[in-house]
Design a protein around this motif. Structure first.
Motif, mmCIF file in Angstrom:
data_model
loop_
_atom_site.group_PDB
_atom_site.id
_atom_site.type_symbol
_atom_site.label_atom_id
_atom_site.label_comp_id
_atom_site.label_asym_id
_atom_site.label_seq_id
_atom_site.Cartn_x
_atom_site.Cartn_y
_atom_site.Cartn_z
ATOM 1 N N LEU A 137 0.827 -1.210 0.000
ATOM 2 C CA LEU A 137 0.000 0.000 0.000
ATOM 3 C C LEU A 137 0.859 1.256 0.000
ATOM 4 N N LYS A 151 0.946 4.298 -2.766
ATOM 5 C CA LYS A 151 0.757 5.708 -2.384
ATOM 6 C C LYS A 151 1.876 6.587 -2.928
ATOM 7 N N TYR A 155 -4.026 3.569 -5.073
ATOM 8 C CA TYR A 155 -3.983 3.530 -3.602
ATOM 9 C C TYR A 155 -5.346 3.891 -3.023
ATOM 10 N N ARG A 185 -7.276 1.122 -0.654
ATOM 11 C CA ARG A 185 -6.731 1.254 0.704
ATOM 12 C C ARG A 185 -7.700 0.825 1.794
#
Length: 453
Positions: free
Chosen positions: A274, A278, A286, A290
């Motif tokens: 993740l 990002k 992302y 997320r």
């Protein structure tokens, strides 16, 4: 040539290239044997999706069947597109339903009239394999390992002919005779070593080290996350050599493959994965995933270098042996070209086995290079040279081409038809030379002039 004039063809490997080779050979040979080291049971996971087989280590990652590849598969297997969609492939327009982020900029989404199919590699391979299995003169020899070539005195100046292969099954050796052997055994093909053992020159190779690393994670996302899109593609750039693709696929799943160049590999933990998403030039992927629980841990894969074997440059070759797919040229998988180039190669193979004479290997390899490999190799290596750490010759011509493509993509934010023209080349429908057409160059100049006002 009547089908009885060619008795048996043996295909090494049940890869996509091998399956497509078997399909076209079945029109010209009485019998086609596909020899595969793996078992080919159509395994299904607990969620009902097709599972990756051992011989396709990259099979869990994002795969693309480009528009040209889909056209060829539809020709070889009539009704195949509808079959895939009915079975669960996701479909849409290659530009209208794709969010491309380049250098942090979201590209326009014009309608291209090119159909995009999104699905997992096992899903596609399973259905191609079923179509090939249904051919009455094709037979699969599973769990057989090919150990060498069988040769005899040939009738041409090279004085050798491949007349079959030696195989083992559970430790038991046997021989398979063949009028033609087609090696579709992938990047680790043993044909170069076998040719050397037979006294032929070493196969010239070209490599471009790129050290690309992948990590892939699956999700089950709500419909409102990407309501009108099939995929999001955040493209790596020389300034930030990281990217990712997020694609809806069969089984009501979304697959995310993140990648990095030159050893900048995405982590194999969910939290690290993740964080990597990002860090990209756009946070779109992302933000899409997320808040959703992944389906298992990330799976990693490494791709060291673009690799091309130049069979067409050998001074002599044995009769009765051809090579296809990744065994000839293995491309950076970031661009998703491999399966489509294998399909292009199958069309070349078809032409060379259709006729009264046995295929001429030198003519075949020359055609394969010119019609299936050259343009894609130049596109791939040219794009990879844009990354400063990749070693290679950055000629003035290359610099001019890269500058023009950059201008074209900037212009495409104004004139959306330019993005469609670019997509037709990227999806291998049109050759790269199409972007140099006078009307395209004029459209680029006009759009850039608007941008500069």
């Amino acid at each position: 040539m009547g089908i009885a004039d060619h008795n048996r063809a043996v295909v090494l490997g049940a890869s996509m290239a091998g399956l497509l080779a078997a399909r076209v050979l079945a029109d010209s040979y009485t019998e086609v044997l596909v020899v595969e080291r793996d078992g080919l049971e159509d395994l299904t996971g607990p969620d009902g999706s097709a599972e990756t087989r051992r011989g396709v280590p990259q099979g869990r990652h994002v795969h693309a069947l480009l528009a040209r590849g889909r056209h060829i598969l539809e020709e070889l297997f009539p009704g195949f597109t509808d079959e895939l969609v009915t079975a669960g492939a996701i479909t849409g327009d290659v530009t209208g339903n794709v969010r491309w982020i380049m250098d942090g900029h979201r590209m326009p989404k014009p309608h291209s009239d090119m159909l995009l199919l999104s699905m997992s590699r096992p899903f596609l391979e399973q259905r191609v394999r079923a179509r090939v299995r249904s051919l009455p003169n094709v037979r699969f020899l599973e769990r057989h390992d090919v150990t060498g070539l069988l040769t005899a005195e040939g009738g041409t100046e090279n004085n050798k002919a491949v007349v079959g292969v030696s195989v083992t099954e559970d430790g038991t050796a046997s021989n398979l005779s063949a009028d033609l052997v087609v090696d579709a055994g992938g990047r680790r093909s043993r044909t170069p070593a076998w040719l050397k053992e037979l006294g032929y020159a070493e196969v010239p190779e070209e490599q471009m080290a790129i050290s690309v690393g992948y990590a892939t994670q699956y999700y089950r996302l709500p419909d409102d996350v990407m309501p009108d899109e099939i995929s999001i593609d955040v493209v790596a750039s020389p300034e930030l050599p990281r990217g990712a693709i997020c694609a809806k696929i069969d089984g009501d799943r979304t697959v995310v493959t993140a990648y990095g160049y030159l050893g900048d590999y995405p982590p194999s933990t969910s939290a690290g994965f993740l964080d990597f998403l990002k860090s990209l030039s756009g946070t779109d992927i992302y933000e899409a995933v997320r808040d959703h629980q992944p389906l298992g841990d990330p799976v990693a894969y490494r791709f060291p270098a673009n690799l091309r074997r130049r069979y067409e440059r050998l001074p002599a070759l044995p009769d009765g042996l051809l090579v296809l797919g990744d065994a000839v040229c293995s491309f950076n998988p970031v661009y998703g070209q491999g399966m489509t180039v294998a399909a292009l190669g199958a069309t070349v193979l078809r032409e060379h086995v259709t006729g009264a004479q046995a295929p001429d290997p030198r003519a075949y390899f020359a055609d394969l290079a010119a019609r299936a490999v050259d343009d894609v190799w130049e596109m791939t290596t040219g794009a990879d040279l844009a990354f400063p750490g990749v070693e290679g010759d950055r000629t003035e011509e290359w610099q001019a081409e890269q500058g023009y493509v950059a201008d074209l993509l900037t212009a495409a934010t104004r004139d959306h038809s330019l993005l469609t023209a670019y997509a037709r080349v990227v999806f291998l429908v049109d050759p790269p030379s199409a972007l140099a057409a006078p009307e395209i160059q004029e459209a680029v100049r006009a759009a850039l002039a608007q941008t500069d006002r």
